[in-house]
Scaffold this active site. Sequence first.
Site, PDB file in Angstrom:
ATOM      1  N   ARG A 295      -1.737   5.018  13.101  1.00 13.76           N
ATOM      2  CA  ARG A 295      -0.463   4.449  12.633  1.00 13.76           C
ATOM      3  C   ARG A 295       0.710   5.247  13.204  1.00 13.76           C
ATOM      4  O   ARG A 295       1.725   4.671  13.612  1.00 13.76           O
ATOM      5  CB  ARG A 295      -0.426   4.460  11.094  1.00 13.76           C
ATOM      6  CG  ARG A 295       0.783   3.773  10.477  1.00 13.76           C
ATOM      7  CD  ARG A 295       0.578   3.543   8.985  1.00 13.76           C
ATOM      8  NE  ARG A 295      -0.619   2.757   8.729  1.00 13.76           N
ATOM      9  CZ  ARG A 295      -1.782   3.280   8.333  1.00 13.76           C
ATOM     10  NH1 ARG A 295      -1.921   4.568   8.077  1.00 13.76           N
ATOM     11  NH2 ARG A 295      -2.834   2.503   8.175  1.00 13.76           N
TER      12      ARG A 295
ATOM     13  N   ASP B 145      -9.471   8.449   4.482  1.00 15.65           N
ATOM     14  CA  ASP B 145      -8.990   9.752   4.976  1.00 15.65           C
ATOM     15  C   ASP B 145      -9.891  10.935   4.596  1.00 15.65           C
ATOM     16  O   ASP B 145     -10.104  11.833   5.424  1.00 15.65           O
ATOM     17  CB  ASP B 145      -7.565  10.032   4.471  1.00 15.65           C
ATOM     18  CG  ASP B 145      -6.508   9.308   5.285  1.00 15.65           C
ATOM     19  OD1 ASP B 145      -6.843   8.776   6.355  1.00 15.65           O
ATOM     20  OD2 ASP B 145      -5.342   9.275   4.836  1.00 15.65           O
TER      21      ASP B 145
ATOM     22  N   ASP C 263      -1.423  -3.699  10.192  1.00 10.85           N
ATOM     23  CA  ASP C 263      -2.788  -4.050   9.800  1.00 10.85           C
ATOM     24  C   ASP C 263      -3.693  -3.056  10.493  1.00 10.85           C
ATOM     25  O   ASP C 263      -3.529  -2.752  11.672  1.00 10.85           O
ATOM     26  CB  ASP C 263      -3.162  -5.484  10.164  1.00 10.85           C
ATOM     27  CG  ASP C 263      -4.374  -5.919   9.350  1.00 10.85           C
ATOM     28  OD1 ASP C 263      -4.221  -6.106   8.124  1.00 10.85           O
ATOM     29  OD2 ASP C 263      -5.478  -6.039   9.918  1.00 10.85           O
ATOM     30  N   SER C 264      -4.612  -2.510   9.723  1.00 11.98           N
ATOM     31  CA  SER C 264      -5.394  -1.395  10.259  1.00 11.98           C
ATOM     32  C   SER C 264      -6.805  -1.423   9.708  1.00 11.98           C
ATOM     33  O   SER C 264      -7.111  -2.178   8.782  1.00 11.98           O
ATOM     34  CB  SER C 264      -4.703  -0.075   9.896  1.00 11.98           C
ATOM     35  OG  SER C 264      -4.259  -0.094   8.559  1.00 11.98           O
TER      36      SER C 264
ATOM     37  N   GLY D 240       0.288   4.359   0.320  1.00  5.56           N
ATOM     38  CA  GLY D 240      -0.045   5.319   1.380  1.00  5.56           C
ATOM     39  C   GLY D 240       0.604   4.926   2.688  1.00  5.56           C
ATOM     40  O   GLY D 240       1.175   5.755   3.411  1.00  5.56           O
ATOM     41  N   LYS D 241       0.556   3.624   3.018  1.00  8.45           N
ATOM     42  CA  LYS D 241       1.183   3.151   4.251  1.00  8.45           C
ATOM     43  C   LYS D 241       2.697   3.304   4.157  1.00  8.45           C
ATOM     44  O   LYS D 241       3.350   3.699   5.122  1.00  8.45           O
ATOM     45  CB  LYS D 241       0.848   1.671   4.482  1.00  8.45           C
ATOM     46  CG  LYS D 241      -0.564   1.407   4.965  1.00  8.45           C
ATOM     47  CD  LYS D 241      -0.656  -0.054   5.370  1.00  8.45           C
ATOM     48  CE  LYS D 241      -2.082  -0.464   5.691  1.00  8.45           C
ATOM     49  NZ  LYS D 241      -2.175  -1.883   6.081  1.00  8.45           N
TER      50      LYS D 241
ATOM     51  N   ASN E 177       0.858  -1.196   0.000  1.00  6.69           N
ATOM     52  CA  ASN E 177       0.000   0.000   0.000  1.00  6.69           C
ATOM     53  C   ASN E 177       0.899   1.253   0.000  1.00  6.69           C
ATOM     54  O   ASN E 177       1.587   1.533   0.988  1.00  6.69           O
ATOM     55  CB  ASN E 177      -0.883  -0.057   1.260  1.00  6.69           C
ATOM     56  CG  ASN E 177      -1.812   1.145   1.390  1.00  6.69           C
ATOM     57  OD1 ASN E 177      -1.464   2.255   0.984  1.00  6.69           O
ATOM     58  ND2 ASN E 177      -2.970   0.915   1.962  1.00  6.69           N
TER      59      ASN E 177
ATOM     60  N   LYS F  23      -0.597  14.299   9.826  1.00  7.75           N
ATOM     61  CA  LYS F  23      -1.379  13.085  10.083  1.00  7.75           C
ATOM     62  C   LYS F  23      -0.623  12.173  11.050  1.00  7.75           C
ATOM     63  O   LYS F  23      -1.195  11.649  11.996  1.00  7.75           O
ATOM     64  CB  LYS F  23      -1.681  12.356   8.761  1.00  7.75           C
ATOM     65  CG  LYS F  23      -2.483  11.078   8.969  1.00  7.75           C
ATOM     66  CD  LYS F  23      -2.808  10.341   7.685  1.00  7.75           C
ATOM     67  CE  LYS F  23      -3.395   8.969   7.993  1.00  7.75           C
ATOM     68  NZ  LYS F  23      -3.618   8.135   6.797  1.00  7.75           N
TER      69      LYS F  23
ATOM     70  N   GLY G 160      -7.333   5.708   1.401  1.00  5.69           N
ATOM     71  CA  GLY G 160      -8.440   5.021   2.065  1.00  5.69           C
ATOM     72  C   GLY G 160      -9.572   5.962   2.450  1.00  5.69           C
ATOM     73  O   GLY G 160     -10.049   6.763   1.642  1.00  5.69           O
TER      74      GLY G 160
HETATM   75  P1  IMP Z   1      -5.036  -3.586   5.579  1.00  5.13           P
HETATM   76  O1  IMP Z   1      -4.327  -3.157   6.816  1.00  5.13           O
HETATM   77  O2  IMP Z   1      -4.122  -3.907   4.454  1.00  5.13           O
HETATM   78  O3  IMP Z   1      -6.024  -4.683   5.868  1.00  5.13           O
HETATM   79  O4  IMP Z   1      -5.860  -2.341   5.040  1.00  5.13           O
HETATM   80  C1  IMP Z   1      -6.429  -1.440   5.915  1.00  5.13           C
HETATM   81  C2  IMP Z   1      -7.514  -0.643   5.213  1.00  5.13           C
HETATM   82  O5  IMP Z   1      -8.113   0.191   6.219  1.00  5.13           O
HETATM   83  C3  IMP Z   1      -6.970   0.316   4.158  1.00  5.13           C
HETATM   84  O6  IMP Z   1      -6.983  -0.249   2.874  1.00  5.13           O
HETATM   85  C4  IMP Z   1      -7.930   1.490   4.276  1.00  5.13           C
HETATM   86  O7  IMP Z   1      -9.113   1.221   3.560  1.00  5.13           O
HETATM   87  C5  IMP Z   1      -8.258   1.499   5.766  1.00  5.13           C
HETATM   88  N1  IMP Z   1      -7.295   2.337   6.492  1.00  5.13           N
HETATM   89  C6  IMP Z   1      -6.344   1.936   7.381  1.00  5.13           C
HETATM   90  N2  IMP Z   1      -5.612   2.964   7.821  1.00  5.13           N
HETATM   91  C7  IMP Z   1      -6.079   4.048   7.167  1.00  5.13           C
HETATM   92  C8  IMP Z   1      -5.692   5.417   7.189  1.00  5.13           C
HETATM   93  O8  IMP Z   1      -4.721   5.837   7.841  1.00  5.13           O
HETATM   94  N3  IMP Z   1      -6.420   6.223   6.415  1.00  5.13           N
HETATM   95  C9  IMP Z   1      -7.460   5.802   5.666  1.00  5.13           C
HETATM   96  N4  IMP Z   1      -7.838   4.529   5.575  1.00  5.13           N
HETATM   97  C10 IMP Z   1      -7.152   3.652   6.336  1.00  5.13           C
END
Ligand code: IMP
Length: 207
Positions: free
Chosen positions: A183, A157, A74-75, A19-20, A17, A177, A155
Amino acid sequence: MTSEPVAGQAVVVATSNPGKIREIEEALSGLNWTLQALGAVPLPPETGATYEDNAALKACAAAIATHLPALADDSGLEVAALGGEPGVYSARYGNVGSDLERNVLLLDRLKKKTDRRATFVSVVILAYPDGHLETYRGELHGTLLEGPRGENGFGYDPLFVPDGETRTLAEMTVAEKRAISHRGLALAALMDAHRHGPPTRQTISVE
Ligand code: IMP
């Protein structure tokens, strides 16, 4: 025997990802670790029922494949009026393909709901090739708007205004942020634990 990351040592970031990746690189710049992209290493399906399980799945797979310490986040977003959904399923919400479609779906499910409270949760795990895990967690409380605002982040945001703020997360810089986000808080705890070198490992003896 594998060693904990020290200045200059490579640590794999077990996510695809972008963004992450941006947020993790910005948050951990003070540690002087050499963050390494996942490259062609495949990540396992997120079959866990908790953030902890899924973060461990991703971090362990990357650590085993690369023989390096690996970090995974994971979030998810837990929406009060939807009983905590989408939660661990946030990335696959409604089985639709894009962030935009997931935001449209979420707004549709929240139509006519007056309770707009939501919480972002992040669990960050640093896994070592010998099986040792460090776990860090952060949460961010806020409310969901009725339409998107802002171009930054990823996501959900553009829909999320943290408590005490007027802007959405998508209207903030990466550093703004990070200072308040789920995170950012989990990564700050990791930074803190490593500030004076790797944290002491706990030995669990089973008799
Ligand atoms: P995973 O951790 O790969 O299962 O994905 C977590 C999903 O949660 C992301 O694809 C976003 O849709 C959402 N998400 C997690 N953290 C954020 C953030 O900081 N901002 C916006 N969406 C987030």
